[in-house]
Design a protein around this motif. Sequence first.
Motif, mmCIF file in Angstrom:
data_model
loop_
_atom_site.group_PDB
_atom_site.id
_atom_site.type_symbol
_atom_site.label_atom_id
_atom_site.label_comp_id
_atom_site.label_asym_id
_atom_site.label_seq_id
_atom_site.Cartn_x
_atom_site.Cartn_y
_atom_site.Cartn_z
ATOM 1 N N SER A 216 0.823 -1.221 0.000
ATOM 2 C CA SER A 216 0.000 0.000 0.000
ATOM 3 C C SER A 216 0.850 1.261 0.000
ATOM 4 O O SER A 216 0.371 2.336 -0.371
ATOM 5 C CB SER A 216 -0.935 0.008 1.215
ATOM 6 N N GLU A 217 2.122 1.128 0.398
ATOM 7 C CA GLU A 217 3.028 2.279 0.404
ATOM 8 C C GLU A 217 4.032 2.204 -0.739
ATOM 9 O O GLU A 217 5.051 2.908 -0.717
ATOM 10 C CB GLU A 217 3.775 2.355 1.745
ATOM 11 N N GLY A 218 3.777 1.354 -1.722
ATOM 12 C CA GLY A 218 4.701 1.218 -2.847
ATOM 13 C C GLY A 218 4.910 2.534 -3.578
ATOM 14 O O GLY A 218 3.995 3.349 -3.712
ATOM 15 N N ALA A 219 6.115 2.727 -4.085
ATOM 16 C CA ALA A 219 6.454 3.993 -4.734
ATOM 17 C C ALA A 219 5.748 4.169 -6.066
ATOM 18 O O ALA A 219 5.526 5.295 -6.513
ATOM 19 C CB ALA A 219 7.974 4.072 -4.927
ATOM 20 N N GLU A 220 5.397 3.073 -6.740
ATOM 21 C CA GLU A 220 4.773 3.148 -8.056
ATOM 22 C C GLU A 220 3.340 2.640 -8.004
ATOM 23 O O GLU A 220 3.006 1.779 -7.188
ATOM 24 C CB GLU A 220 5.561 2.318 -9.072
ATOM 25 N N GLU A 221 2.509 3.127 -8.915
ATOM 26 C CA GLU A 221 1.188 2.536 -9.113
ATOM 27 C C GLU A 221 1.368 1.229 -9.866
ATOM 28 O O GLU A 221 2.326 1.056 -10.629
ATOM 29 C CB GLU A 221 0.286 3.481 -9.912
ATOM 30 N N LEU A 222 0.441 0.312 -9.667
ATOM 31 C CA LEU A 222 0.622 -1.028 -10.217
ATOM 32 C C LEU A 222 0.664 -1.029 -11.737
ATOM 33 O O LEU A 222 1.615 -1.561 -12.330
ATOM 34 C CB LEU A 222 -0.498 -1.957 -9.722
ATOM 35 N N GLU A 223 -0.338 -0.467 -12.397
ATOM 36 C CA GLU A 223 -0.404 -0.591 -13.862
ATOM 37 C C GLU A 223 0.827 -0.033 -14.579
ATOM 38 O O GLU A 223 1.384 -0.712 -15.452
ATOM 39 C CB GLU A 223 -1.676 0.078 -14.408
ATOM 40 N N PRO A 224 1.295 1.169 -14.229
ATOM 41 C CA PRO A 224 2.497 1.670 -14.918
ATOM 42 C C PRO A 224 3.767 0.884 -14.591
ATOM 43 O O PRO A 224 4.779 1.021 -15.289
ATOM 44 C CB PRO A 224 2.620 3.121 -14.412
ATOM 45 N N SER A 225 3.722 0.058 -13.553
ATOM 46 C CA SER A 225 4.933 -0.675 -13.162
ATOM 47 C C SER A 225 5.186 -1.892 -14.044
ATOM 48 O O SER A 225 6.291 -2.430 -14.049
ATOM 49 C CB SER A 225 4.834 -1.117 -11.697
ATOM 50 N N PHE A 226 4.179 -2.335 -14.793
ATOM 51 C CA PHE A 226 4.347 -3.516 -15.640
ATOM 52 C C PHE A 226 5.335 -3.213 -16.767
ATOM 53 O O PHE A 226 5.127 -2.291 -17.564
ATOM 54 C CB PHE A 226 3.013 -3.968 -16.241
ATOM 55 N N LYS A 227 6.393 -4.001 -16.858
ATOM 56 C CA LYS A 227 7.420 -3.769 -17.874
ATOM 57 C C LYS A 227 7.727 -5.003 -18.712
ATOM 58 O O LYS A 227 8.401 -4.890 -19.732
ATOM 59 C CB LYS A 227 8.737 -3.306 -17.211
ATOM 60 N N LEU A 265 -6.840 -3.255 0.865
ATOM 61 C CA LEU A 265 -7.874 -4.258 0.651
ATOM 62 C C LEU A 265 -7.475 -5.562 1.315
ATOM 63 O O LEU A 265 -6.290 -5.826 1.559
ATOM 64 C CB LEU A 265 -8.077 -4.521 -0.853
ATOM 65 N N ASN A 266 -8.471 -6.400 1.589
ATOM 66 C CA ASN A 266 -8.201 -7.778 1.975
ATOM 67 C C ASN A 266 -7.323 -8.417 0.904
ATOM 68 O O ASN A 266 -7.456 -8.132 -0.291
ATOM 69 C CB ASN A 266 -9.539 -8.524 2.110
ATOM 70 N N VAL A 267 -6.421 -9.300 1.313
ATOM 71 C CA VAL A 267 -5.438 -9.856 0.381
ATOM 72 C C VAL A 267 -6.099 -10.573 -0.789
ATOM 73 O O VAL A 267 -5.594 -10.512 -1.930
ATOM 74 C CB VAL A 267 -4.448 -10.783 1.128
ATOM 75 N N SER A 268 -7.221 -11.233 -0.577
ATOM 76 C CA SER A 268 -7.870 -11.930 -1.693
ATOM 77 C C SER A 268 -8.478 -10.937 -2.678
ATOM 78 O O SER A 268 -8.444 -11.157 -3.894
ATOM 79 C CB SER A 268 -8.946 -12.893 -1.174
ATOM 80 N N ASN A 269 -9.014 -9.818 -2.172
ATOM 81 C CA ASN A 269 -9.540 -8.793 -3.071
ATOM 82 C C ASN A 269 -8.417 -8.111 -3.836
ATOM 83 O O ASN A 269 -8.540 -7.821 -5.032
ATOM 84 C CB ASN A 269 -10.330 -7.751 -2.274
ATOM 85 N N ALA A 270 -7.324 -7.827 -3.141
ATOM 86 C CA ALA A 270 -6.175 -7.214 -3.806
ATOM 87 C C ALA A 270 -5.634 -8.127 -4.900
ATOM 88 O O ALA A 270 -5.230 -7.655 -5.977
ATOM 89 C CB ALA A 270 -5.084 -6.910 -2.779
ATOM 90 N N ALA A 271 -5.627 -9.428 -4.638
ATOM 91 C CA ALA A 271 -5.154 -10.376 -5.645
ATOM 92 C C ALA A 271 -6.022 -10.326 -6.902
ATOM 93 O O ALA A 271 -5.511 -10.334 -8.026
ATOM 94 C CB ALA A 271 -5.143 -11.790 -5.064
ATOM 95 N N ALA A 272 -7.329 -10.260 -6.722
ATOM 96 C CA ALA A 272 -8.236 -10.227 -7.872
ATOM 97 C C ALA A 272 -8.019 -8.971 -8.709
ATOM 98 O O ALA A 272 -7.949 -9.032 -9.947
ATOM 99 C CB ALA A 272 -9.684 -10.308 -7.396
ATOM 100 N N VAL A 273 -7.898 -7.818 -8.041
ATOM 101 C CA VAL A 273 -7.685 -6.558 -8.764
ATOM 102 C C VAL A 273 -6.344 -6.593 -9.503
ATOM 103 O O VAL A 273 -6.241 -6.201 -10.675
ATOM 104 C CB VAL A 273 -7.746 -5.364 -7.796
ATOM 105 N N ALA A 274 -5.296 -7.057 -8.831
ATOM 106 C CA ALA A 274 -3.965 -7.098 -9.440
ATOM 107 C C ALA A 274 -3.925 -8.070 -10.613
ATOM 108 O O ALA A 274 -3.286 -7.791 -11.645
ATOM 109 C CB ALA A 274 -2.926 -7.479 -8.388
ATOM 110 N N LEU A 275 -4.571 -9.214 -10.470
ATOM 111 C CA LEU A 275 -4.625 -10.178 -11.567
ATOM 112 C C LEU A 275 -5.324 -9.597 -12.789
ATOM 113 O O LEU A 275 -4.900 -9.791 -13.931
ATOM 114 C CB LEU A 275 -5.338 -11.450 -11.112
ATOM 115 N N TYR A 276 -6.410 -8.876 -12.556
ATOM 116 C CA TYR A 276 -7.136 -8.247 -13.660
ATOM 117 C C TYR A 276 -6.231 -7.251 -14.392
ATOM 118 O O TYR A 276 -6.142 -7.255 -15.628
ATOM 119 C CB TYR A 276 -8.376 -7.539 -13.120
ATOM 120 N N ALA A 277 -5.536 -6.419 -13.627
ATOM 121 C CA ALA A 277 -4.654 -5.432 -14.246
ATOM 122 C C ALA A 277 -3.512 -6.104 -15.000
ATOM 123 O O ALA A 277 -3.154 -5.696 -16.120
ATOM 124 C CB ALA A 277 -4.101 -4.492 -13.168
ATOM 125 N N ALA A 278 -2.923 -7.147 -14.409
ATOM 126 C CA ALA A 278 -1.819 -7.850 -15.060
ATOM 127 C C ALA A 278 -2.279 -8.541 -16.331
ATOM 128 O O ALA A 278 -1.575 -8.534 -17.350
ATOM 129 C CB ALA A 278 -1.204 -8.859 -14.092
#
Length: 287
Positions: A216-227, A265-278
């Motif tokens: 939650s304190e990561g320096a980058e947003e998730l979507e722009p971090s995908f390389k 978010l709860n870890v399972s909800n965060a996983a779902a959102v992150a998987l969708y973005a990835a």
Amino acid sequence: MSDEPKTHTPKDSHYARLRRAHRDRTATPGESAAPKRARPHHPGQPGASDRVRLYGLHTVAAALGNPERRLHKLLATRNALARLELDTDALPCPFEIVEPRALDVALGSDAVHQGVMLEAEPLPQRRVADLSQASLVLVLDQVTDPHNVGAILRSAVAFGAGAVISTTRHSPQESGVLAKSASGALEHVPSIQVVNLAQALDELSAQGFQTIGLDSEGAEELEPSFKAGRIALVLGSEGKGLRQKTRETVDVLARLEMPGAIRSLNVSNAAAVALYAARRHLASAEG
């Protein structure tokens, strides 16, 4: 109350297709499947120590249709057998028709068994080296709640993850509770358990995966971090999040950008959102 969807099953449903799969599993070329006879069984007695007791309609149906699952015996009520549309002459293991109370005794009154229990061996474990065909994997850093892990497995299957990697310690082992929470997903995504998570992350990096730790304190947003064209999403435990060694090992720490008052978010909800973005990133990269 069951978290499984209450739907009426059409004739050519998932359960109906299981009957054909059962015949294929039990028949030899040129022969029809030999009937499986019910064996005497006392549900209150514990099974072999290396076996798991799976319960719930979706969970058991998925296990029965999984050729990698070694099965020992099925206990079911008449109603559950009817709902599963199983051909008892083609079942891949012995079975016994029981009353619901017998399953309550075997599993405990809190288990939402829906009238069916399958005794089986745990699924075979895979290795990180087996991920040559995967472009997306989940890594769990000591996520301990089997309900959360089950929900994560469901999301992993829904978004086509190639595996879920967890630690051998401080992670739930395969069980009826985990399998029920996964609602059949346990049979559809490979499970990998590792002793040293940092070493596993290094191995993923060597295979071309970009390892991204969610924080939650990561320096980058998730979507722009995908390389990269291969992504390993790393999620930390409930409460504590990622361990320090894990934070130091991943390629990048990224956050889910949330404008609301709640920032995690709860870890399972965060996983779902992150998987969708990835998955969206990978689809765009492939396109």
